[in-house]
Design an enzyme around this catalytic site. Structure first.
Site, PDB file in Angstrom:
ATOM      1  N   ASN A   1      44.828  59.070  12.635  1.00  0.00           N
ATOM      2  CA  ASN A   1      45.725  57.935  12.545  1.00  0.00           C
ATOM      3  C   ASN A   1      46.011  57.475  13.980  1.00  0.00           C
ATOM      4  O   ASN A   1      45.427  57.994  14.920  1.00  0.00           O
ATOM      5  CB  ASN A   1      47.014  58.332  11.815  1.00  0.00           C
ATOM      6  CG  ASN A   1      47.606  57.136  11.054  1.00  0.00           C
ATOM      7  OD1 ASN A   1      47.665  56.034  11.592  1.00  0.00           O
ATOM      8  ND2 ASN A   1      48.040  57.361   9.835  1.00  0.00           N
TER       9      ASN A   1
ATOM     10  N   GLY B   1      41.867  51.315  18.177  1.00  0.00           N
ATOM     11  CA  GLY B   1      40.820  50.591  18.894  1.00  0.00           C
ATOM     12  C   GLY B   1      40.031  51.487  19.837  1.00  0.00           C
ATOM     13  O   GLY B   1      40.314  52.678  19.979  1.00  0.00           O
TER      14      GLY B   1
ATOM     15  N   GLY C   1      48.549  51.443   3.009  1.00  0.00           N
ATOM     16  CA  GLY C   1      49.441  52.521   2.594  1.00  0.00           C
ATOM     17  C   GLY C   1      50.436  52.074   1.534  1.00  0.00           C
ATOM     18  O   GLY C   1      51.058  51.030   1.671  1.00  0.00           O
TER      19      GLY C   1
ATOM     20  N   CYS D   1      51.737  58.301   9.650  1.00  0.00           N
ATOM     21  CA  CYS D   1      52.082  56.977  10.157  1.00  0.00           C
ATOM     22  C   CYS D   1      53.158  57.119  11.222  1.00  0.00           C
ATOM     23  O   CYS D   1      54.242  57.628  10.947  1.00  0.00           O
ATOM     24  CB  CYS D   1      52.586  56.075   9.042  1.00  0.00           C
ATOM     25  SG  CYS D   1      53.090  54.470   9.708  1.00  0.00           S
TER      26      CYS D   1
ATOM     27  N   ASN E   1      48.708  59.856   3.528  1.00  0.00           N
ATOM     28  CA  ASN E   1      49.160  59.423   4.847  1.00  0.00           C
ATOM     29  C   ASN E   1      50.392  60.208   5.258  1.00  0.00           C
ATOM     30  O   ASN E   1      51.515  59.863   4.907  1.00  0.00           O
ATOM     31  CB  ASN E   1      49.452  57.918   4.790  1.00  0.00           C
ATOM     32  CG  ASN E   1      49.853  57.365   6.145  1.00  0.00           C
ATOM     33  OD1 ASN E   1      49.990  58.107   7.115  1.00  0.00           O
ATOM     34  ND2 ASN E   1      50.045  56.070   6.210  1.00  0.00           N
TER      35      ASN E   1
ATOM     36  N   LYS F   1      45.428  62.612   5.754  1.00  0.00           N
ATOM     37  CA  LYS F   1      45.076  61.917   6.991  1.00  0.00           C
ATOM     38  C   LYS F   1      45.965  62.450   8.101  1.00  0.00           C
ATOM     39  O   LYS F   1      47.192  62.341   8.043  1.00  0.00           O
ATOM     40  CB  LYS F   1      45.269  60.413   6.817  1.00  0.00           C
ATOM     41  CG  LYS F   1      44.862  59.616   8.039  1.00  0.00           C
ATOM     42  CD  LYS F   1      44.694  58.155   7.696  1.00  0.00           C
ATOM     43  CE  LYS F   1      44.422  57.320   8.925  1.00  0.00           C
ATOM     44  NZ  LYS F   1      44.336  55.891   8.588  1.00  0.00           N
TER      45      LYS F   1
ATOM     46  N   GLY G   1      38.644  56.009  14.741  1.00  0.00           N
ATOM     47  CA  GLY G   1      39.363  55.726  15.980  1.00  0.00           C
ATOM     48  C   GLY G   1      38.458  54.950  16.905  1.00  0.00           C
ATOM     49  O   GLY G   1      37.664  55.522  17.631  1.00  0.00           O
TER      50      GLY G   1
ATOM     51  N   GLY H   1      54.996  48.687   9.712  1.00  0.00           N
ATOM     52  CA  GLY H   1      56.094  49.242   8.912  1.00  0.00           C
ATOM     53  C   GLY H   1      55.757  49.319   7.444  1.00  0.00           C
ATOM     54  O   GLY H   1      56.634  49.317   6.582  1.00  0.00           O
TER      55      GLY H   1
ATOM     56  N   GLY I   1      38.544  50.462  11.426  1.00  0.00           N
ATOM     57  CA  GLY I   1      39.803  49.749  11.284  1.00  0.00           C
ATOM     58  C   GLY I   1      39.842  48.497  12.145  1.00  0.00           C
ATOM     59  O   GLY I   1      39.413  47.418  11.737  1.00  0.00           O
TER      60      GLY I   1
END
Ligand SMILES: Cc1cc2nc3c(=O)[nH]c(=O)nc-3n(C[C@H](O)[C@H](O)[C@H](O)COP(=O)(O)OP(=O)(O)OC[C@H]3O[C@@H](n4cnc5c(N)ncnc54)[C@H](O)[C@@H]3O)c2cc1C
Ligand SMILES: Cc1cc2nc3c(=O)[nH]c(=O)nc-3n(C[C@H](O)[C@H](O)[C@H](O)COP(=O)(O)OP(=O)(O)OC[C@H]3O[C@@H](n4cnc5c(N)ncnc54)[C@H](O)[C@@H]3O)c2cc1C
Ligand SMILES: Cc1cc2nc3c(=O)[nH]c(=O)nc-3n(C[C@H](O)[C@H](O)[C@H](O)COP(=O)(O)O)c2cc1C
Ligand SMILES: Cc1cc2nc3c(=O)[nH]c(=O)nc-3n(C[C@H](O)[C@H](O)[C@H](O)COP(=O)(O)O)c2cc1C
Ligand code: FES
Ligand code: FES
Lengths: 313, 270, 313, 270
Positions: free
Chosen positions: C194, C219, C48, C132, C129, C167, C245, C74, C267
């Site tokens: 996300n 995960g 990001g 987040c 995004n 997203k 995801g 962050g 991811g």
């Protein structure tokens, strides 16, 4: 060493410890009387009950997922009348503190079920299931609307002196706002979380693993989300919180309590290890002794957010 | 008797084929309590992936020379994750074993016993055969598999004095075809109703066929049903079988506590 | 055997296969050039990016949970200008299809970042995004409001001809309504999910495991919820869905596609196994061959809900 | 060199104490590429609980008589879940091993090398010592532990010709106290700056103390930092260390690719 005090009070319900069996994960309690002395649990929450008997969904009703499981049982149950005549007397005999999880397809049904149970002997509290994700008529329309939550809880509040504990869904943007609606409506405590709406697909057959297509996700997979929701609700309301979602050992019990739960429920873990209860009590006792804590309640909401835990202490 | 939960150690793991193995575990506490037809819930890890236990019939209850129970074994067939892990276990590995669970087979209500096994459905019949033989009940095993290689423990049953009727889908041993073929032949040859008690375990279509045949020929039957089970103790309501009740109503019964053995005449086949 | 077609098109972005590296889980792509030929991926989504460089949160930034992990990085990042000068030319050289994940603290910042990237050479699409969960100013105020989602997406739509892929966050009651808002605002596709807002506590120290207290759960733990959300969005919108995801193997890719995803992102699994990409491609190829599927796109939304999968086939 | 991922088999697991063990795994592909100070990411299961790999220094690169790399070993200390699982592994068990990763130690920029190890921080120094000895650099190991029992592999270093300076917190062996005590004594005894290169690995307070001492006495230092790592490849940004850059700014650097070895003078200690 001074006696360790693990007691929890929710209105008139006084429990010797914070460990409750979660609804739908412990039958009507009696199924487990051979493996655990029911009176040693803080409380036993019954399977969700409607006014009438229900057959529930066709199999497949569960499917395993990573560190979790989906269920869409569809609230198979014996109905409130058979529960009172067949199960309640036995639960009283075994000195179980009995919390009845109640369901309804209409506001009137909730109120009716609550009224009938209030007149029965041996019910210690009512948990109001407005959060079952698995059936269209299972109260989730109340649980996903702030007004609906407020009206079910206040209607039940009017017909019972039993502790009223609405059980909140995690499938909303802000569970804390629902906690507030419940508190405003006169709830004695809130339970959270019910299961997360989820699904799994058999890719070879290209069909859903559950007959109901979607189901509720429970187990350790959801614990970090559930803990966060308990913590948010703790900032929002003053009434006791019954936290749950993926508790597998005593550390998880403590995690929920430190986040803000006054009591906890154990669901899925009971399937994995029906002898878990004594282990949880031993673990809590050991923790209290090591940390010289005499009242477990002192841990509730004790999270220190000024700095993160040291990873490699 | 209440079940017990044992962290048992694998004593041996004999791979019978690419899919079948016999796992022997040191769970005498479980074995000592087990009656034929009961099952255990097993787990190969204390981590949470995979998380739930899986149900397995107790295959053998193994005793030492003095008759003391030392172990139990499981006849395992690879079907997915946990059965795959069980296939791969080595001596010394831990297995978490909860049991015995469920309702056992009932003693025969008639003079002879016929056991009908399809594939891994053989599992509950080793202990049942021993019990029947001890009761001096003339016992036959109708046993079907895909191929001759997948017919196991024939010598065991033979040694007990059990009459063997074998079938294979490819005709490699015994009669070619399904196990229900010779079963029906034998039923036809019976002199009347209530002469044999039929015990069946295997894939559901086989169980349905056996139960229907038993009914048609007026013989009592007990079927051991396979269901996805979350807990094995009546807690989760995942394992239900539709059963016709005395009042004429069909209700879902939890097969872990109301079964896995059911009166074949009461199961509503889907 | 006929050639297998795994291609996916999102506006002007054409990918040879549906496998994309998820934002924040693959650095800027170049970190992985030694372990995987970047041109073989469907696409690489950058970490990001804000307008300016950011330092992100203090450690601890991640914590493992059952079948999942929490992160609160962050959004440490080099900012859009350094990205364009330092990373983009190298990504072009490696023939990576580059999707830039953009962040903003204000509507203007989003638009500014989008405009700058549209003028740069080598950007194939923008992923917006607005979801987040880890920083207060990270656009989540847009992602949790239907109006906010609509206005960010339509404002960016006006300044770019690149494919625009908002997203979505899973931390809302109805992700499908956000999918609709995004489609109405002119999005070319949507990405979801996300991470789930979550937390973990070290009970010995009674402190949060993350310096930011809360973080995002990713995960396999979340996969069943994410699949359900993709399936719900598939009923609601016509534009392509990029599902993600908890994808750990090719079966999980197929699960998302059968639920309704046109492409997927990977991811967390990339942390566990950076060599996963070839395995995913092999698995998809094998599946297509076994099931005689020549166009992978034919599987999108192919879930047959008329009956559940047979458990013991 | 790009890292490789190997499903390695455990060759042996020697438990040194209740918490420490040396695990030897057949990952020659990794060992052949490893330079002193580099690490591997390990996992003991392909299930998703536990899910992430954990970082470990390569302790030994083991060769056969012909010099061919056959295995690597890990000096493991139980700290939590994965280190506990590693402690319990048996020969034959699988381990997933990704590596080598990270920046290695740099060759000494001065005539002598001092290695400073605290506890399990000994791990990267076995291979470093071998390399230094091969370069004929006079090498000293300052090595501190809680008790004499927890001082391992002394003979190994002795045999290489490394000078040993030991400390224990309880005084059971060597000097009583922290390893930084004798280190400071030795620094005081040096004739001037840039005479020794100091390599340190251990708990962060020790590293900070060593880096400050090195700076005070004008000697260069390299510290191997321990951080929670999600990926080991620069993908996740979990493992950052605040580093003072040439422009005077402090920025977070990913220790998996910008470390784990850092110039001690540039790390901003917290
Ligand atoms: C009382 C009883 C006794 C048994 N005794 C034995 C025995 O002695 N020996 C023996 O080998 N087996 C026995 N079984 C069967 C055994 O329990 C199953 O094979 C086992 O649970 C499979 O677990 P798994 O983790 O290996 O497979 P899983 O990974 O759970 O899946 C098994 C198979 O079913 C499919 N599947 C699983 N769940 C679903 C679902 N919800 N929808 C669609 N497909 C699904 C999977 O894709 C896979 O093909 C018994 C079962 C019962 C109920
Ligand atoms: C480059 C490098 C090299 C290393 N080399 C070695 C080596 O050679 N040998 C060796 O033994 N170790 C080594 N380590 C350390 C090792 O990686 C850790 O001990 C290991 O990751 C711990 O994993 P675990 O699963 O056992 O513990 P975990 O279960 O992950 O936890 C470890 C401990 O830290 C706590 N903890 C973990 N995460 C958090 C958090 N976010 N917040 C608060 N507390 C937390 C836990 O409660 C526990 O006490 C190295 C580390 C690095 C970065
Ligand atoms: C099989 C099953 C059945 C459930 N039935 C009910 C129910 O009838 N009423 C209810 O309020 N919650 C029900 N739940 C939700 C649990 O009570 C609990 O909220 C949830 O499972 C999370 O806790 P856990 O992760 O410890 O299981 C059920 C959960 C499972 C797994
Ligand atoms: C360490 C980490 C960093 C992430 N950073 C970003 C980010 O910068 N932008 C973003 O849109 N998503 C970010 N995500 C979310 C992922 O892109 C993805 O949506 C999520 O992790 C779910 O997919 P997974 O389960 O495959 O990881 C991050 C996730 C992780 C684990
Ligand atoms: S397996 Fe849980 S009720 Fe039968
Ligand atoms: S461990 Fe992932 S960036 Fe360093």
């Amino acid at each position: 060493m001074t006696a360790l005090d693990m007691s929890v009070r929710i209105g008139s319900l006084v429990m010797p410890n914070p460990l409750m069996a979660a609804s739908g994960c412990f039958g009507y309690g009696l199924e487990y009387e051979d493996v655990v002395d029911l009176s040693t649990l803080g409380g036993v929450v019954s399977k969700g009950l409607f006014l009438a008997e229900r057959q529930g969904h066709k199999p497949e009703r569960i499917a395993e997922t990573p560190s979790g499981m989906l269920n869409a049982i569809g609230l198979q149950g014996i109905g409130v009348h058979r529960f009172i005549s067949e199960k309640l007397p036995l639960l009283r005999e075994r000195k179980a503190r009995t919390i009845v999880n109640i369901c309804g397809t209409t506001l009137d049904e909730y109120v009716e079920v609550a009224r009938i149970l209030s007149d029965a002997e041996g019910v210690d509290a009512l948990e109001i299931n407005i959060s079952c994700p698995n059936i269209k008529e299972g109260g989730i329309q109340f649980g996903c609307s702030l007004d609906g939550t407020f009206s079910v809880v206040s209607a039940i509040r009017k017909v019972t002196t039993l502790p009223v504990i609405p059980k909140l869904t995690p499938n909303v943007t802000s569970p804390a706002s629902f906690a507030r609606a419940a508190e405003d409506a006169g709830a004695d405590a809130i339970s959270l979380v019910n299961t997360f709406l989820a699904m799994a697909i058999d890719v070879e057959q290209r069909k859903p693993k559950l007959s109901n297509v979607v189901g509720g996700l429970s187990g350790p997979a959801i614990r970090p989300i559930a803990v966060r929701m308990v913590w948010e609700c703790r900032q929002e309301v003053k009434i006791p919180i019954v936290g749950m979602g993926g508790i597998m050992d005593h550390r998880d019990v403590l995690e929920f309590m430190i986040a803000g739960a006054n009591a906890v429920q154990v669901g899925t873990a009971n399937f994995v290890d029906p002898f878990i209860w004594a282990k949880l009590l031993d673990g809590l006792t050991d923790y209290m002794q090591r940390h010289q804590i005499t009242r477990l309640a002192d841990l509730v909401g004790a999270l220190d957010t000024t700095s993160p835990a040291k990873a490699h202490a | 008797m209440p079940p017990v939960d044992v962290r048992a150690t694998v004593i041996s793991n004999v791979r019978l084929s690419r899919d079948y193995n016999v796992l022997t575990i040191a769970a005498p506490e479980v074995g000592a309590l087990t009656e034929p037809g009961q099952f255990v819930m097993l787990k190969t890890t204390d981590a949470s992936d995979p998380m739930l236990r899986r149900p397995f019939s107790v295959f053998e209850v193994l005793r030492d020379d003095l008759g003391t129970v030392r172990a139990i074994s499981i006849l395992n067939k690879r079907a997915g994750r946990t059965t795959g892990l069980i296939y791969g276990l080595e001596a010394g590995d831990p297995v978490w074993c909860l049991g015995p669970l469920g309702l056992p087979f009932n003693p025969p209500s008639s003079g002879a016993a016929w056991m009908v096994a399809g594939g891994v459905g053989l599992a509950p019949f080793a202990t049942l055969a021993e019990a029947l033989v001890a009761l001096q009940v003339p016992t036959t095993l109708f046993y079907g598999a895909r191929t001759a290689d997948e017919l196991y423990y024939l010598e065991f049953f033979d040694r007990l004095g059990v009459t063997l009727v074998l079938t294979t889908e490819d005709g490699g041993a015994g009669v070619q075809g399904r196990v229900t073929g010779p079963l029906e032949e034998s039923l036809k040859g019976l002199g009347g109703p209530n002469l044999v008690t039929i015990y069946a375990c295997g894939p559901e279509p086989m169980l349905a066929a056996v139960a229907r045949l038993a009914e048609r020929y007026g013989q009592p039957s007990e079927v051991s049903m396979e269901r996805t089970m979350g807990c094995g103790l009546g807690g989760c309501y995942s394992c239900v079988v539709p059963v016709k009740h005395a009042d004429g109503e069909t209700r879902y019964v939890r097969s872990c506590i109301g079964g896995p053995v059911f009166d074949g005449a009461t199961v509503v086949w889907e």
